[in-house]
Each structure stands twice: as structure tokens, then as C-alpha cells.
Design an enzyme around this catalytic site. Structure first.
Site, PDB file in Angstrom:
ATOM      1  N   ARG A 121      -7.351  28.827  27.999  1.00  0.00           N
ATOM      2  CA  ARG A 121      -7.379  29.884  29.014  1.00  0.00           C
ATOM      3  C   ARG A 121      -7.596  29.351  30.429  1.00  0.00           C
ATOM      4  O   ARG A 121      -7.481  30.081  31.406  1.00  0.00           O
ATOM      5  CB  ARG A 121      -8.495  30.884  28.685  1.00  0.00           C
ATOM      6  CG  ARG A 121      -8.345  31.556  27.346  1.00  0.00           C
ATOM      7  CD  ARG A 121      -9.476  32.521  27.115  1.00  0.00           C
ATOM      8  NE  ARG A 121      -9.459  33.575  28.097  1.00  0.00           N
ATOM      9  CZ  ARG A 121      -8.734  34.681  28.002  1.00  0.00           C
ATOM     10  NH1 ARG A 121      -7.967  34.869  26.943  1.00  0.00           N
ATOM     11  NH2 ARG A 121      -8.768  35.599  28.942  1.00  0.00           N
ATOM     12  N   CYS A 130      -9.836  32.695  32.590  1.00  0.00           N
ATOM     13  CA  CYS A 130     -10.936  31.791  32.277  1.00  0.00           C
ATOM     14  C   CYS A 130     -11.437  32.128  30.883  1.00  0.00           C
ATOM     15  O   CYS A 130     -11.119  33.187  30.349  1.00  0.00           O
ATOM     16  CB  CYS A 130     -12.066  31.973  33.278  1.00  0.00           C
ATOM     17  SG  CYS A 130     -11.525  31.748  34.974  1.00  0.00           S
ATOM     18  N   HIS A 165      29.582  29.596  40.696  1.00  0.00           N
ATOM     19  CA  HIS A 165      29.376  30.242  41.994  1.00  0.00           C
ATOM     20  C   HIS A 165      28.228  29.608  42.774  1.00  0.00           C
ATOM     21  O   HIS A 165      27.474  30.306  43.441  1.00  0.00           O
ATOM     22  CB  HIS A 165      29.136  31.745  41.789  1.00  0.00           C
ATOM     23  CG  HIS A 165      30.284  32.422  41.106  1.00  0.00           C
ATOM     24  ND1 HIS A 165      31.472  32.716  41.747  1.00  0.00           N
ATOM     25  CD2 HIS A 165      30.438  32.804  39.809  1.00  0.00           C
ATOM     26  CE1 HIS A 165      32.305  33.278  40.876  1.00  0.00           C
ATOM     27  NE2 HIS A 165      31.706  33.345  39.695  1.00  0.00           N
ATOM     28  N   TRP A 181     -10.025  28.600  35.296  1.00  0.00           N
ATOM     29  CA  TRP A 181      -8.715  28.458  35.935  1.00  0.00           C
ATOM     30  C   TRP A 181      -8.903  29.030  37.335  1.00  0.00           C
ATOM     31  O   TRP A 181      -9.092  30.233  37.499  1.00  0.00           O
ATOM     32  CB  TRP A 181      -7.668  29.239  35.147  1.00  0.00           C
ATOM     33  CG  TRP A 181      -6.267  29.045  35.629  1.00  0.00           C
ATOM     34  CD1 TRP A 181      -5.391  28.077  35.225  1.00  0.00           C
ATOM     35  CD2 TRP A 181      -5.544  29.845  36.576  1.00  0.00           C
ATOM     36  NE1 TRP A 181      -4.186  28.211  35.880  1.00  0.00           N
ATOM     37  CE2 TRP A 181      -4.251  29.288  36.714  1.00  0.00           C
ATOM     38  CE3 TRP A 181      -5.869  30.961  37.347  1.00  0.00           C
ATOM     39  CZ2 TRP A 181      -3.289  29.816  37.564  1.00  0.00           C
ATOM     40  CZ3 TRP A 181      -4.907  31.492  38.199  1.00  0.00           C
ATOM     41  CH2 TRP A 181      -3.630  30.920  38.305  1.00  0.00           C
ATOM     42  N   ASN A 201     -14.843  36.229  34.313  1.00  0.00           N
ATOM     43  CA  ASN A 201     -13.390  36.062  34.237  1.00  0.00           C
ATOM     44  C   ASN A 201     -12.774  37.292  34.881  1.00  0.00           C
ATOM     45  O   ASN A 201     -13.107  38.409  34.510  1.00  0.00           O
ATOM     46  CB  ASN A 201     -12.969  35.957  32.760  1.00  0.00           C
ATOM     47  CG  ASN A 201     -11.470  36.022  32.587  1.00  0.00           C
ATOM     48  OD1 ASN A 201     -10.721  35.629  33.477  1.00  0.00           O
ATOM     49  ND2 ASN A 201     -11.018  36.508  31.450  1.00  0.00           N
ATOM     50  N   GLY A 202     -11.897  37.084  35.859  1.00  0.00           N
ATOM     51  CA  GLY A 202     -11.267  38.211  36.542  1.00  0.00           C
ATOM     52  C   GLY A 202     -11.227  37.941  38.037  1.00  0.00           C
ATOM     53  O   GLY A 202     -11.461  36.818  38.482  1.00  0.00           O
ATOM     54  N   LYS A 257      -3.176  30.319  29.669  1.00  0.00           N
ATOM     55  CA  LYS A 257      -2.487  31.095  28.630  1.00  0.00           C
ATOM     56  C   LYS A 257      -2.264  32.547  29.046  1.00  0.00           C
ATOM     57  O   LYS A 257      -1.168  33.059  28.919  1.00  0.00           O
ATOM     58  CB  LYS A 257      -3.301  31.027  27.333  1.00  0.00           C
ATOM     59  CG  LYS A 257      -2.652  31.726  26.163  1.00  0.00           C
ATOM     60  CD  LYS A 257      -1.428  30.986  25.690  1.00  0.00           C
ATOM     61  CE  LYS A 257      -0.745  31.669  24.530  1.00  0.00           C
ATOM     62  NZ  LYS A 257       0.632  31.173  24.382  1.00  0.00           N
ATOM     63  N   GLU A 316       7.962  24.064  32.057  1.00  0.00           N
ATOM     64  CA  GLU A 316       6.515  24.297  32.120  1.00  0.00           C
ATOM     65  C   GLU A 316       5.700  23.214  31.431  1.00  0.00           C
ATOM     66  O   GLU A 316       4.584  22.939  31.836  1.00  0.00           O
ATOM     67  CB  GLU A 316       6.123  25.689  31.602  1.00  0.00           C
ATOM     68  CG  GLU A 316       6.153  25.866  30.115  1.00  0.00           C
ATOM     69  CD  GLU A 316       5.644  27.229  29.659  1.00  0.00           C
ATOM     70  OE1 GLU A 316       4.682  27.741  30.231  1.00  0.00           O
ATOM     71  OE2 GLU A 316       6.227  27.777  28.708  1.00  0.00           O
ATOM     72  N   GLU A 357      14.868  30.944  28.237  1.00  0.00           N
ATOM     73  CA  GLU A 357      13.642  30.544  27.546  1.00  0.00           C
ATOM     74  C   GLU A 357      13.587  29.020  27.368  1.00  0.00           C
ATOM     75  O   GLU A 357      12.539  28.400  27.550  1.00  0.00           O
ATOM     76  CB  GLU A 357      13.570  31.278  26.188  1.00  0.00           C
ATOM     77  CG  GLU A 357      12.373  30.970  25.319  1.00  0.00           C
ATOM     78  CD  GLU A 357      11.019  31.248  25.981  1.00  0.00           C
ATOM     79  OE1 GLU A 357      10.974  31.858  27.059  1.00  0.00           O
ATOM     80  OE2 GLU A 357      10.005  30.805  25.408  1.00  0.00           O
ATOM     81  N   LYS A 366      10.652  26.679  28.893  1.00  0.00           N
ATOM     82  CA  LYS A 366       9.826  25.806  28.056  1.00  0.00           C
ATOM     83  C   LYS A 366       9.855  24.386  28.595  1.00  0.00           C
ATOM     84  O   LYS A 366       8.831  23.728  28.706  1.00  0.00           O
ATOM     85  CB  LYS A 366      10.335  25.765  26.605  1.00  0.00           C
ATOM     86  CG  LYS A 366      10.056  26.919  25.699  1.00  0.00           C
ATOM     87  CD  LYS A 366       8.622  27.190  25.367  1.00  0.00           C
ATOM     88  CE  LYS A 366       7.998  28.081  26.398  1.00  0.00           C
ATOM     89  NZ  LYS A 366       7.969  29.496  26.128  1.00  0.00           N
TER      90      LYS A 366
HETATM   91  O1  M6R Z   1       0.708  37.167  27.458  1.00  0.00           O
HETATM   92  P1  M6R Z   1       2.043  37.457  28.054  1.00  0.00           P
HETATM   93  O2  M6R Z   1       3.144  37.458  27.076  1.00  0.00           O
HETATM   94  O3  M6R Z   1       2.038  38.707  28.869  1.00  0.00           O
HETATM   95  O4  M6R Z   1       2.302  36.267  29.064  1.00  0.00           O
HETATM   96  C1  M6R Z   1       3.376  36.289  29.951  1.00  0.00           C
HETATM   97  C2  M6R Z   1       3.673  34.922  30.505  1.00  0.00           C
HETATM   98  O5  M6R Z   1       2.608  34.465  31.284  1.00  0.00           O
HETATM   99  C3  M6R Z   1       3.950  33.910  29.395  1.00  0.00           C
HETATM  100  O6  M6R Z   1       4.975  34.339  28.566  1.00  0.00           O
HETATM  101  C4  M6R Z   1       4.328  32.541  29.989  1.00  0.00           C
HETATM  102  O7  M6R Z   1       5.534  32.625  30.657  1.00  0.00           O
HETATM  103  C5  M6R Z   1       4.365  31.528  28.849  1.00  0.00           C
HETATM  104  N1  M6R Z   1       3.292  30.591  28.981  1.00  0.00           N
HETATM  105  C6  M6R Z   1       5.616  30.743  28.790  1.00  0.00           C
HETATM  106  O8  M6R Z   1       5.578  29.820  27.757  1.00  0.00           O
END
Ligand code: M6R
Length: 599
Positions: free
Chosen positions: A26, A2, A495, A73, A99-100, A594, A479, A472, A476
Site C-alpha cells: 500500500r 498507506c 496518424h 505513500w 491514511n487519507g 496498490k 509500470e 493493458e 503493465k
Molecule cells: O483498485 P482499482 O482497480 O480501482 O485501481 C485502479 C488503478 O489504480 C489500478 O488498476 C492500477 O492501474 C494498477 N496498479 C495497474 O496495474
């Protein structure tokens, strides 16, 4: 997960709303503010995004110079007006944003209900306001009540509190979740992240673990829960405001993709002293790498690189599986990678490894984050703030940091000779220029994205070190465009996964000119024979793969260890343009935030 913003300043409400805008990455399922006016706390909150909230804000020109805000969030309790922060005590004299995650709130909540407290939400956070109220009712001062509250609460906490009992103060507390403080002639501020403070100050301090910080007009004071005063360490943040704004781009994600040449170039300038300090922890050690999501992909890259360049086995482990996977830590070092430095899974892996005696090398983009505090030594990537939820520039700078670390280690240990080292360093130094060239061809990717934007599924296939790019690229795409995408080792696709292939199924191949190329051609042919649509990322001038692909994108010829950097860029662009063509907001994909500060 958050975003928290608080300030004591002229026109506090406008500043809170601006701060929340900068923190919306966030969390964005609900939003709320609390300000003090005429010794009364005024709260507005709702489900939904900040823009709608601002449009419907009915404050009839009420002015205030103190307040707090929150963008959420959801963890405990669905996104709703009731569950949105700020939360208050029964009397409405105390308002908090948090936040937490509070681990022991259920039991405490029951005890408070028995005492007559009335809860209005399903959140864990609301208990903070009621606990403070309860301690005040028992005769403690507001500050002591806050301290006692945080002494009994378990879990991760970043919190800002205002009250009509002390209407000129914001009291903050931090444990595990991030919180920063700023002070200037424009006011005093607290926020979950630095970009929210940049319009007012670059003089920023991280709230130390387990401390409360009291903000008053023109002054800030910090102490621990036993009353011992502590000094806040302010740092002049080198980021300019432009880095935290869209600067004419329609989204942060595309701006951040285009910032990559600069981010890489700045990361290449990391002082060698940081790299050399980290190297000490690699000597004669068993090394593991851990991270989550995109950062895990950087770990995988590190593992391939260690084996190819250093002939060392370094096991990459997804952070959320770390504790379940490892038990022996004899003479070990863990390289922990996290752009935010606040990912709960990664921090838990670090704490576990430390408790077993392992040393930690942190790689993060966020100076002052928890990972920098927990690591024995850390390397800070120089991406500047990354606001888009999808990791882009921070990923490439993670790869660059790993290359710098392992090349230098290899040279020092005699695993790489000086001629090869210099040759590779020259190539690495050329990467910013090459990435600029790749970005100039973004239109080609836009056209390809338009063609494939209605696909339901995609495989991203590669071999060897290029698997990093495949994973990756798939992450991308899925997501931010909500297309089902899977990254897979191309050799493994026979396989099982191949059974899904039917005419028109999209297969993205990462097929540069390296030692995986011959076998990848075979994998392309297998998919093509079953009607798959082939989009290949290739080395310039590879006519043979062009011939067998429906679409292709060319990157310059480089040493094979650098292909994951180059080949990722077109796939970031592909995901971005696909999301845009589908009418989605790439900066704020659904259900995501994020930094994931819950395990
Ligand atoms: O802040 P971090 O690198 O630890 O975050 C890890 C993942 O949550 C982050 O890389 C996530 O997979 C990305 N949003 C992907 O684009």
C-alpha cells in the site's frame, strides 16, 4: 495509499512488523511504529523500506502488548524520517497513524501554531495529534477530544491512536479510507486491509463510515461521533493465509498471474442472484462504465462487449475525468469497476453520479470496501487478495464478471438466443483450463522478455476489442519495468505514432484470428517495413503472422470476445520477466501504491 496496523496482543511489536510487511504493497517510502512501554510512548520511524527499518530497529528487547504501525505513500511532505508516521502531539502523550488526505489542515495548522503548538513534519496527518491534544487541554476527555477532532477535520481518514492517557486502548476512526477490525484469542487488531489480519483471525469487521472503534484487551466497542453505540458486523472471511503469502514464488505478481485459472473458476461460480440483481439496473437505462488504470481497461472491454453482444452503446469514462465529462444522467446506470473498491477517483465519480440520480452497479474484488457501500448493487470478483501492485488476476476476473453480466442480460432481453448463450457459456467455462495451458508456456515468454528487456520503448497495437489487451499490456510493461510503452489502436498508428519507428523499435501486436486479423497484418507490414521488431500474440497455427513476426506467442482459438482474457496473460508475463531481468522489484514499482486513495 498507506498501510495501518495496530494490535493489543502479546508480542505486539513482532505482530505490528508482520502486519506492516503484509501491507507494504500500500506504500513503501517510509515506515514507523509506536508502542507503549511503562506508560511511555516509544516511537521508531524512518525513510525507506520495511526490511531496512527492521534491520536497524534498536529497541533493546523492549516488550509491549500494545502499539500501532504505518507504512507510507507520501502525499503531503516528501518521504523522510520527519514525515514518516506515527506523529505525536507536543507532549508526546498521543501518537497517531493516518491514511487519507485532510483537506482543511492548513488553516487548522495555522490556528494551532498561533496557540503555541510545535509541528515536526510537513504532513497533513500530524494535525490530528495536535488537535486531540488541544481539546484535551481545554478539558475534554481523551475520547471526546478525538470525536471533536474528527468532527472538524475534512477529507478522507483512517486513523489509529494510542495515548499514555489511556494506555490500554487503541482508538480508531474511519471516513472514506479503509479500515478493518479483527478479534480472536490471539488479540484485537486493526488494519488497512484484510490480509494483514489473516494470521490471527478470519473473523473480520469493516469499520463503518464515520465511526470510532475502541479496541481494548479482548473487547471492541464502536460508536458514532455523537456517542450512539453501533454494532460491528463481523464476517468469516473465506480466504486462507496462503492466498496472502508468496508460497514459494519469488514475487506476489508471478504468484497472482499463476493463480488466474483458480480466480476465474471461482468467479464463474458467483451466485446468479448477484448477476440478476445487477441486470435490473441495466434494463431501459443509459449505461456508463467507469474505472481507473487497469479497471478502466475492463470498462473499455465492457463497452466493446455491449456493442457487439447487446447492440447497446455504453460509454467508458476514466474515473478522474468523469465529473468533467458528464452532466446529464437521465435514467442512467453507472457500472463502476475497482479491484480495491477504494480508488478515490472512482469513488468520486460514483458520488457525483449518485448525486445526479444515477444507479450504481459496483464490480470489485473487496467485499466491505467503499464501493460496495456506495453501490445500489455489486458483484464481487473472486480473485482472493491481490498484493502485487500490478493488477493481474483481478483484471481477468473483472472481464469474466462483465461477460457473465452481459450474457445473462442479453439472454433475458432476447438479444442473445439460448443456443448461442449456452455455446458461449460453455466456452467461458473452459477458460480456466485454457489459461492453465497458456501458463505452462511461460518459459517462452521469459525468453522473449530476456531478448527485449533492454528496449527503451514499445508500442502495443491492436484493433477492436483487442485494444483492451494492447492498453493493458502497455500499462503493465511501463509500470513495473519502466520501459516507455504505449497502447494504441493499430489503425490510428499511421496518424502520428509511426514517425517514431526506426530499426529495432519494439512493436507488440495483438493479432488473434478474428475479424481484425486482415487489417492487423497490414499494420504489421507497415511497421516491419520501417525496421520495427515485431512480437505478435496470435492464434495457434497462424503461419502467416508467424512468418512476418520476429517473435510470437500462440493462444488457442476461441470466440473473439474471449481473446482479451487469453492474450493478456502472455503480456502480464512479459512485463513481469522484463522487470525481473532489469533487476527491478515487480511487486513494488517506484512511486506507485496498490490502492490510490487520493484524487
Ligand atoms: O483498485 P482499482 O482497480 O480501482 O485501481 C485502479 C488503478 O489504480 C489500478 O488498476 C492500477 O492501474 C494498477 N496498479 C495497474 O496495474
Amino acid at each position: 495509499m498507506c498501510g495501518i496496523f495496530g494490535c493489543i496482543s502479546e508480542e505486539a511489536l513482532e505482530k505490528i512488523l508482520d502486519g506492516l510487511k503484509r501491507l507494504e504493497y500500500r506504500g513503501y517510502d517510509s515506515v514507523g511504529i509506536a508502542i507503549i512501554n511503562n506508560n511511555e510512548i516509544i516511537i521508531r520511524k524512518n525513510k525507506g523500506k520495511l526490511n531496512e527499518f527492521i534491520e536497524n530497529l534498536d529497541l533493546n528487547n523492549i516488550k509491549s502488548n500494545i502499539g500501532i504501525g504505518h507504512t507510507r505513500w507520501a502525499t503531503h511532505g516528501a518521504p523522510s524520517k520527519e514525515n514518516a508516521h506515527p506523529h505525536t502531539d507536543c507532549s508526546g502523550r498521543i501518537a497517531i497513524v493516518h491514511n487519507g488526505v485532510l483537506e482543511n489542515f492548513l488553516q487548522l495548522r495555522e490556528e494551532l501554531i498561533k496557540k503555541g503548538h510545535k509541528f515536526s513534519s510537513k504532513t497533513d496527518s500530524e494535525i490530528i495529534a495536535h488537535l486531540i491534544e488541544d481539546f484535551v487541554n481545554s478539558g475534554l476527555s481523551f475520547k471526546e477530544a478525538i470525536k471533536n477532532t474528527f468532527k472538524i477535520l475534512k477529507g478522507s481518514i483512517a486513523c489509529a491512536i494510542i495515548s499514555t492517557m489511556e494506555p490500554n486502548k487503541i482508538i480508531c476512526y474511519r471516513r472514506e479510507s479503509p479500515l478493518v477490525i479483527g478479534i480472536s484469542n490471539k488479540g484485537v487488531f486493526c488494519a488497512s486491509d484484510i490480509p494483514a489480519l489473516l494470521p490471527y483471525t478470519k473473523n473480520i469487521a469493516v469499520v463503518p463510515e464515520d465511526k470510532i472503534v475502541i479496541l481494548e484487551e479482548n473487547k471492541v466497542h464502536a460508536e458514532d461521533l455523537n456517542g450512539e453505540i453501533c454494532k460491528l458486523e463481523y464476517n468469516e472471511i473465506p480466504w486462507n493465509l496462503e492466498l496472502a503469502e508468496k508460497s514459494g514464488y519469488p514475487h506476489f505478481m508471478i504468484k497472482e498471474i499463476f493463480e488466474q485459472p483458480r480466480a476465474i473458476s471461482d468467479t464463474l461460480k458467483i451466485p446468479l442472484i448477484y448477476i440478476d440483481r445487477a441486470i435490473e439496473y441495466l434494463e431501459n437505462k443509459k449505461v456508463y462504465l467507469t474505472g481507473s488504470g487497469t479497471s478502466y481497461h475492463a470498462c473499455l472491454f465492457g463497452s466493446y462487449l455491449a456493442s457487439h453482444l447487446l447492440s447497446m452503446d455504453m460509454r467508458p469514462i476514466i474515473s478522474s475525468e468523469f465529473i468533467e465529462t458528464l452532466s446529464l444522467f437521465d435514467n442512467s446506470t453507472v457500472i463502476a469497476i475497482s479491484q480495491s473498491g477504494e480508488t478515490a477517483d472512482t469513488l468520486n465519480a460514483i458520488r457525483y453520479a449518485k448525486s445526479k440520480g444515477a444507479k450504481i452497479i459496483g464490480i470489485t474484488n473487496t467485499l466491505g470496501s467503499s464501493i460496495t457501500n456506495l453501490s445500489d448493487v455489486y458483484i464481487c470478483t473472486q480473485s482472493g487478495p491481490e498484493i502485487g501492485v500490478a493488477a493481474t488476476k483481478t483484471f481477468l476476473t473483472q472481464l469474466i464478471s462483465i461477460i457473465l453480466l452481459f450474457l445473462r442480460f442479453g439472454l433475458k432481453k432476447g438479444k442473445i438466443n439460448e443456443i448461442d448463450y449456452n455455446k458461449l457459456i460453455d466456452e467461458v467455462n473452459n477458460i480456466p483450463k485454457i489459461t492453465e495451458e497458456i501458463l505452462k508456456k511461460s518459459d517462452k515468454i521469459r525468453d522473449i522478455a530476456l531478448k527485449y528487456s533492454l528496449k527503451q520503448n514499445a508500442y502495443f497495437l491492436a484493433r477492436g476489442i483487442n485494444l483492451v489487451t494492447a492498453l493493458e499490456g502497455a500499462l503493465k510493461l511501463k509500470e513495473i519495468s519502466y520501459i516507455h510503452a504505449e497502447g494504441y489502436p493499430a489503425g490510428e498508428s499511421k496518424h502520428g505514432p509511426i514517425s517514431l519507428i526506426e530499426p529495432g523499435f519494439l512493436c507488440v501486436f495483438i493479432a488473434p484470428r478474428d475479424n481484425t486479423r486482415e487489417k492487423i497484418i497490414g499494420n504489421i507490414m507497415e511497421m516491419k517495413a520501417r525496421g520495427a521488431e515485431i512480437f505478435s500474440i496470435i492464434t495457434e497455427g497462424d503461419e502467416e503472422i508467424k512468418e512476418i513476426s520476429d517473435e510470437y506467442f500462440e493462444v488457442p482459438f476461441v470466440n473473439y470476445i474471449l481473446y482479451p482474457i487469453l492474450c493478456t496473460i502472455p503480456l502480464q508475463l512479459f512485463a513481469y520477466y522484463t522487470a525481473v531481468f532489469k533487476g527491478l522489484d515487480p511487486d513494488r514499482p517506484r512511486n506507485l501504491a496498490k490502492s490510490v486513495t487520493v484524487p
